[in-house]
Design an enzyme around this catalytic site. Structure first.
Site, mmCIF file in Angstrom:
data_model
loop_
_atom_site.group_PDB
_atom_site.id
_atom_site.type_symbol
_atom_site.label_atom_id
_atom_site.label_comp_id
_atom_site.label_asym_id
_atom_site.label_seq_id
_atom_site.Cartn_x
_atom_site.Cartn_y
_atom_site.Cartn_z
ATOM 1 N N ARG A 49 -6.617 50.210 -27.710
ATOM 2 C CA ARG A 49 -7.619 49.303 -28.296
ATOM 3 C C ARG A 49 -8.967 49.359 -27.595
ATOM 4 N NH1 ARG A 49 -3.237 44.516 -28.617
ATOM 5 N NH2 ARG A 49 -3.066 45.147 -26.458
ATOM 6 N N LYS A 146 10.662 50.807 -21.791
ATOM 7 C CA LYS A 146 11.231 49.488 -21.632
ATOM 8 C C LYS A 146 10.102 48.469 -21.506
ATOM 9 C CE LYS A 146 12.748 47.927 -17.627
ATOM 10 N NZ LYS A 146 11.847 47.352 -16.615
ATOM 11 N N ASP A 175 15.036 55.013 -19.982
ATOM 12 C CA ASP A 175 15.390 54.256 -18.784
ATOM 13 C C ASP A 175 15.110 55.241 -17.668
ATOM 14 O OD1 ASP A 175 16.740 53.358 -16.464
ATOM 15 O OD2 ASP A 175 17.849 51.960 -17.718
ATOM 16 N N HIS A 176 14.009 55.060 -16.971
ATOM 17 C CA HIS A 176 13.572 56.145 -16.100
ATOM 18 C C HIS A 176 14.548 56.416 -14.957
ATOM 19 C CE1 HIS A 176 11.877 52.939 -13.546
ATOM 20 N NE2 HIS A 176 11.801 53.830 -12.588
ATOM 21 N N ASP A 233 14.634 42.594 -16.025
ATOM 22 C CA ASP A 233 13.778 43.707 -15.590
ATOM 23 C C ASP A 233 14.585 44.842 -14.961
ATOM 24 O OD1 ASP A 233 11.141 44.819 -15.119
ATOM 25 O OD2 ASP A 233 11.421 44.360 -12.996
ATOM 26 N N HIS A 238 18.411 49.448 -15.611
ATOM 27 C CA HIS A 238 18.626 50.424 -14.540
ATOM 28 C C HIS A 238 19.962 50.228 -13.813
ATOM 29 C CE1 HIS A 238 14.501 51.050 -15.421
ATOM 30 N NE2 HIS A 238 13.987 50.153 -14.612
ATOM 31 N N LYS A 338 12.982 41.643 -5.612
ATOM 32 C CA LYS A 338 11.638 42.004 -5.156
ATOM 33 C C LYS A 338 11.462 41.396 -3.769
ATOM 34 C CE LYS A 338 9.787 43.353 -9.291
ATOM 35 N NZ LYS A 338 9.631 44.803 -9.426
ATOM 36 N N LYS A 343 12.492 49.146 0.435
ATOM 37 C CA LYS A 343 12.857 49.722 -0.860
ATOM 38 C C LYS A 343 14.069 50.613 -0.635
ATOM 39 C CE LYS A 343 10.952 52.350 -4.750
ATOM 40 N NZ LYS A 343 11.212 51.443 -5.863
HETATM 41 C C1 BG6 Z 1 10.617 49.102 -13.571
HETATM 42 C C2 BG6 Z 1 10.500 47.617 -13.358
HETATM 43 O O1 BG6 Z 1 11.390 49.371 -14.708
HETATM 44 O O2 BG6 Z 1 11.239 49.695 -12.451
HETATM 45 C C3 BG6 Z 1 9.723 47.326 -12.102
HETATM 46 O O3 BG6 Z 1 9.848 47.018 -14.469
HETATM 47 C C4 BG6 Z 1 10.326 48.058 -10.914
HETATM 48 O O4 BG6 Z 1 9.672 45.930 -11.842
HETATM 49 C C5 BG6 Z 1 10.520 49.529 -11.239
HETATM 50 O O5 BG6 Z 1 9.473 47.896 -9.810
HETATM 51 C C6 BG6 Z 1 11.285 50.231 -10.142
HETATM 52 O O6 BG6 Z 1 11.292 51.613 -10.366
HETATM 53 P P1 BG6 Z 1 11.464 52.627 -9.172
HETATM 54 O O7 BG6 Z 1 11.545 53.968 -9.828
HETATM 55 O O8 BG6 Z 1 10.259 52.476 -8.290
HETATM 56 O O9 BG6 Z 1 12.718 52.241 -8.462
#
Ligand code: BG6
Length: 486
Positions: A49, A146, A175-176, A233, A238, A338, A343
């Site tokens: 847009r 998603k 779904d990555h 989320d 995932h 979170k 991580k």
């Molecule tokens: C996304 C979520 O699908 O995946 C995010 O919406 C999250 O909140 C992210 O941070 C995490 O992906 P990755 O690949 O960094 O583990």
């Protein structure tokens, strides 16, 4: 099909191209595909847009690919020259007519839906109404980012709209996590080796932990996250995918449907005990202010875009059971959050103790064997075994057998989005989720959401930078079962 004919002209339309996903993931992935000669006769059309000029868009794209190494200036120029901006609202019919013009001369078309979810239906319907969902000269595929719905009803209505315009074989629900190398390797580990399957069941496995921890907060996504929360989320998609691949039966073959048939059976076999006593099996919480990586960070309730009285959970943990011959009685504990201490995404399989304990003083139990699969970071697999400490005495200590991606294969692992886009170009949807998988997982998650919607009052808190709320400990407090350190 392992290859794509890169010379087959392909146009990729990215709806919502001005968003973060294009900047962080899609453009770098497409540029890598181009560098790896997976894209040659192509055009990328950004549909959005905002009033951006062609020139501004191209400058933006140049920035988006700046960190992709190994490219000459000429390659960067050629790539940037292949991107085009199409300014339009998602409702305007004229936008779709312009889209048709951009598609002329390209028999193959991929649409990537990366708009705010509120615009999905409009775009899908418009593509259908303008006759853009099919082509007589090549393929047309649609990739849907998603979130795929926010509950069962909305996911079902999105599915039926999609299926009224496209065939299921044209639809790629992303779904990555499925694009991550380490997630794909989970199947290789299980079904490409003879030693794991015989012990991969309730006779030998005590319990399984799946952790998807993040140290980041909600950042600039407070508005989105408020309507989502950790269960929607991260768990519904995932984490459930990780669960399904960890627990599934061997598929008959590696065709997309054989694999997805087995995954959906796992989600359907989730024991409703979780729903009967949700407060015993599910924990939710919110992060409060704390310290992450040495810096003070705000609590969730004071983040931008967040209601100061919000009841959105930033942490969720579930104890699940599968009603299946293989897994009856084995707890699968899942957690995500979170602002945890770091991580780390990891699946750990905790094995039962040997039937007799000969070693060490009475009352000092051996450590369980644990197979831990590190999805990210420090990708790899570790098996903990008990070993005799060298010396005259019989003393025991756990040691680890390690496989690290970095040392085995070198650091260059393709990004999840690169692999997934490549698969969509090949027409292989194995690593995409099927409609029934999504609906089965929403139907399970929905009952927990329904229960939560009847609860009032502030949520339990955990300090940012911690391992999560104390309440989650109770999910695994049996005998010597403990959560692994985050
Ligand atoms: C996304 C979520 O699908 O995946 C995010 O919406 C999250 O909140 C992210 O941070 C995490 O992906 P990755 O690949 O960094 O583990």
């Amino acid at each position: 099909m392992d290859t794509v004919d890169a010379a087959e002209p392909l146009v990729i339309f990215i709806f919502g191209v001005t968003g973060d996903l294009t900047r962080k993931k899609l453009m770098p992935a497409l540029f890598s595909l181009y560098l790896n000669e997976r894209l040659s006769e192509f055009r990328i059309v950004g549909f959005a847009r905002r009033e951006w000029s062609q020139e501004h868009f191209r400058d933006q794209v140049r920035e988006m690919i700046a960190n992709v190494g190994g490219a000459s200036e000429e390659q960067r120029n050629r790539f940037v020259q292949s991107v085009v901006y199409l300014q339009s609202t998602f409702e305007d019919p004229a936008g779709y007519e312009k889209l048709r013009e951009h598609a002329a001369g390209f028999p193959n078309r991929i649409y990537y839906l990366s708009t705010p979810p509120g615009a999905y239906e409009e775009v899908i319907r418009s593509l259908g109404e303008h006759g853009l969902a099919r082509s007589d000269t090549g393929y047309v595929r649609i990739i849907v980012e998603k979130p795929f719905g926010r509950d069962l009803a909305s996911a079902q209505s999105l599915n039926s709209l999609l299926q009224s315009c496209f065939d299921e074989s044209q639809i790629y629900r992303i779904d990555h996590y499925l694009g991550k190398e380490t997630v794909q390797n989970l199947m290789m580990l299980r079904f490409g080796n003879g030693i794991f399957e015989p012990v991969w069941n309730n006779r030998y496995v005590d319990h399984v932990q799946i952790t998807v921890a993040e140290n980041a907060g909600v950042g600039t996504r407070g508005n989105y996250y408020e309507r989502a929360g950790a269960l929607r989320d991260m768990i519904q998609n995932h984490t459930f995918q990780l669960l399904a691949i960890t627990a599934m039966e061997p598929p008959n073959d590696t065709s997309p449907d054989s694999i997805r048939d087995e995954k959906v059976k796992i989600i359907r076999s989730l024991d409703p005990v979780t729903h009967r006593e949700p407060d015993r099996h599910v924990v939710r919480a919110q992060y409060s202010a704390g310290v992450v990586d040495g810096s003070e960070v705000a609590g969730y309730l004071t983040e931008d875009g967040v209601d100061p009285e919000s009841q959105t959970e930033t942490y969720a943990a579930l104890r699940l059971y599968l009603d299946s011959w293989r897994w009856a009685g084995v707890p699968f504990v899942l957690r995500t959050g979170k602002r945890l201490s770091r991580k780390a995404t990891e699946i750990s399989v905790h094995f039962k103790h040997p039937p007799l304990h000969f070693f060490g003083p009475a009352g000092s139990p051996l450590q369980r064997n644990v197979l831990s699969i590190r999805i990210q970071p420090q990708e790899g697999i570790t098996l903990n075994v008990n070993a005799k400490i060298p010396g005259y005495a019989t003393a025991v200590r756990p040691v680890s057998m390690d496989f690290a991606y970095g040392s085995a294969f070198g650091p260059a692992v393709p990004e999840a989005y690169e692999r997934l886009l490549f698969d969509a170009m090949k027409g292989d949807n194995t690593l995409y989720t099927r409609n029934d998988e999504i609906e089965a997982s929403w139907s399970f998650i929905n009952r927990i959401l329904d229960h939560w919607s009847t609860q009032d009052g502030p949520l339990p808190q955990y300090a940012a930078g911690s391992a999560g709320p104390d309440e989650a400990r109770g999910l695994l407090a049996d005998g010597d079962r403990r959560w692994r350190r985050v």
